[in-house]
Design a protein around this motif. Structure first.
Motif, PDB file in Angstrom:
ATOM      1  N   THR A  40       0.834  -1.204   0.000  1.00  0.00           N
ATOM      2  CA  THR A  40       0.000   0.000   0.000  1.00  0.00           C
ATOM      3  C   THR A  40       0.868   1.253   0.000  1.00  0.00           C
ATOM      4  O   THR A  40       0.596   2.208  -0.743  1.00  0.00           O
ATOM      5  CB  THR A  40      -0.935  -0.010   1.218  1.00  0.00           C
ATOM      6  OG1 THR A  40      -1.724  -1.196   1.181  1.00  0.00           O
ATOM      7  CG2 THR A  40      -1.847   1.196   1.230  1.00  0.00           C
ATOM      8  N   LEU A  43       2.355   1.710  -3.429  1.00  0.00           N
ATOM      9  CA  LEU A  43       1.411   2.215  -4.418  1.00  0.00           C
ATOM     10  C   LEU A  43       1.057   3.681  -4.209  1.00  0.00           C
ATOM     11  O   LEU A  43       0.612   4.342  -5.148  1.00  0.00           O
ATOM     12  CB  LEU A  43       0.141   1.364  -4.428  1.00  0.00           C
ATOM     13  CG  LEU A  43       0.286   0.029  -5.150  1.00  0.00           C
ATOM     14  CD1 LEU A  43      -0.957  -0.818  -4.961  1.00  0.00           C
ATOM     15  CD2 LEU A  43       0.566   0.225  -6.620  1.00  0.00           C
ATOM     16  N   ARG A  47       1.764   5.163  -8.357  1.00  0.00           N
ATOM     17  CA  ARG A  47       0.354   4.892  -8.569  1.00  0.00           C
ATOM     18  C   ARG A  47       0.045   4.154  -9.871  1.00  0.00           C
ATOM     19  O   ARG A  47      -1.030   3.601 -10.020  1.00  0.00           O
ATOM     20  CB  ARG A  47      -0.454   6.173  -8.497  1.00  0.00           C
ATOM     21  CG  ARG A  47      -0.120   7.184  -9.565  1.00  0.00           C
ATOM     22  CD  ARG A  47      -0.935   8.450  -9.372  1.00  0.00           C
ATOM     23  NE  ARG A  47      -0.652   9.418 -10.414  1.00  0.00           N
ATOM     24  CZ  ARG A  47      -1.277   9.447 -11.581  1.00  0.00           C
ATOM     25  NH1 ARG A  47      -2.219   8.584 -11.841  1.00  0.00           N
ATOM     26  NH2 ARG A  47      -0.941  10.340 -12.497  1.00  0.00           N
ATOM     27  N   TYR A  50       0.762  -1.265 -11.995  1.00  0.00           N
ATOM     28  CA  TYR A  50      -0.433  -2.114 -12.042  1.00  0.00           C
ATOM     29  C   TYR A  50      -0.145  -3.550 -11.635  1.00  0.00           C
ATOM     30  O   TYR A  50      -1.026  -4.226 -11.119  1.00  0.00           O
ATOM     31  CB  TYR A  50      -1.061  -2.060 -13.429  1.00  0.00           C
ATOM     32  CG  TYR A  50      -1.498  -0.663 -13.794  1.00  0.00           C
ATOM     33  CD1 TYR A  50      -2.467  -0.009 -13.049  1.00  0.00           C
ATOM     34  CD2 TYR A  50      -0.911   0.014 -14.855  1.00  0.00           C
ATOM     35  CE1 TYR A  50      -2.849   1.288 -13.356  1.00  0.00           C
ATOM     36  CE2 TYR A  50      -1.298   1.308 -15.172  1.00  0.00           C
ATOM     37  CZ  TYR A  50      -2.269   1.939 -14.419  1.00  0.00           C
ATOM     38  OH  TYR A  50      -2.643   3.214 -14.715  1.00  0.00           O
ATOM     39  N   GLU A  53      -0.397  -3.527  -7.998  1.00  0.00           N
ATOM     40  CA  GLU A  53      -1.805  -3.375  -7.634  1.00  0.00           C
ATOM     41  C   GLU A  53      -2.535  -4.716  -7.704  1.00  0.00           C
ATOM     42  O   GLU A  53      -3.333  -5.048  -6.824  1.00  0.00           O
ATOM     43  CB  GLU A  53      -2.463  -2.374  -8.577  1.00  0.00           C
ATOM     44  CG  GLU A  53      -3.878  -2.004  -8.208  1.00  0.00           C
ATOM     45  CD  GLU A  53      -4.458  -0.948  -9.125  1.00  0.00           C
ATOM     46  OE1 GLU A  53      -5.680  -0.735  -9.058  1.00  0.00           O
ATOM     47  OE2 GLU A  53      -3.700  -0.346  -9.926  1.00  0.00           O
TER      48      GLU A  53
END
Length: 89
Positions: A40, A43, A47, A50, A53
């Motif tokens: 977390t 990320l 951002r 992927y 994620e």
């Protein structure tokens, strides 16, 4: 590396039944929670990563499945681990 053998050992000592208990639901949930918090934070900075994620989503699903298993088997152990880790549900 963020998760070395010493850190894993510390997690298993704190949340497992013994320091070599790596397979109990509580120990696995604690390990997944540590990894989830690390991903977390990653990320928040990256951002558009992927693949991380997707890995995070997979880990959250695995932890949720273990929590559901524990809730069905022993509600007291479930409540104890949720309180110890500060999880929302």
């Amino acid at each position: 590396m963020y998760l070395d053998a010493a850190k894993k050992q510390e997690i298993f000592e704190k949340y497992g039944k013994s320091n070599t208990d790596t397979g109990s639901a509580e120990a696995q949930i604690a390990l997944f929670s540590y990894r989830i918090s690390h991903l977390t934070e990653h990320l928040k900075v990256n951002r558009k990563d992927y693949s991380t994620e997707r890995a995070l989503t997979t880990l959250v699903g695995k932890r949720r499945a273990l929590l559901n298993y524990l809730k069905d088997r022993d509600i007291n152990r479930y409540r104890a681990i949720v309180k110890a880790l500060g999880l929302r549900k």
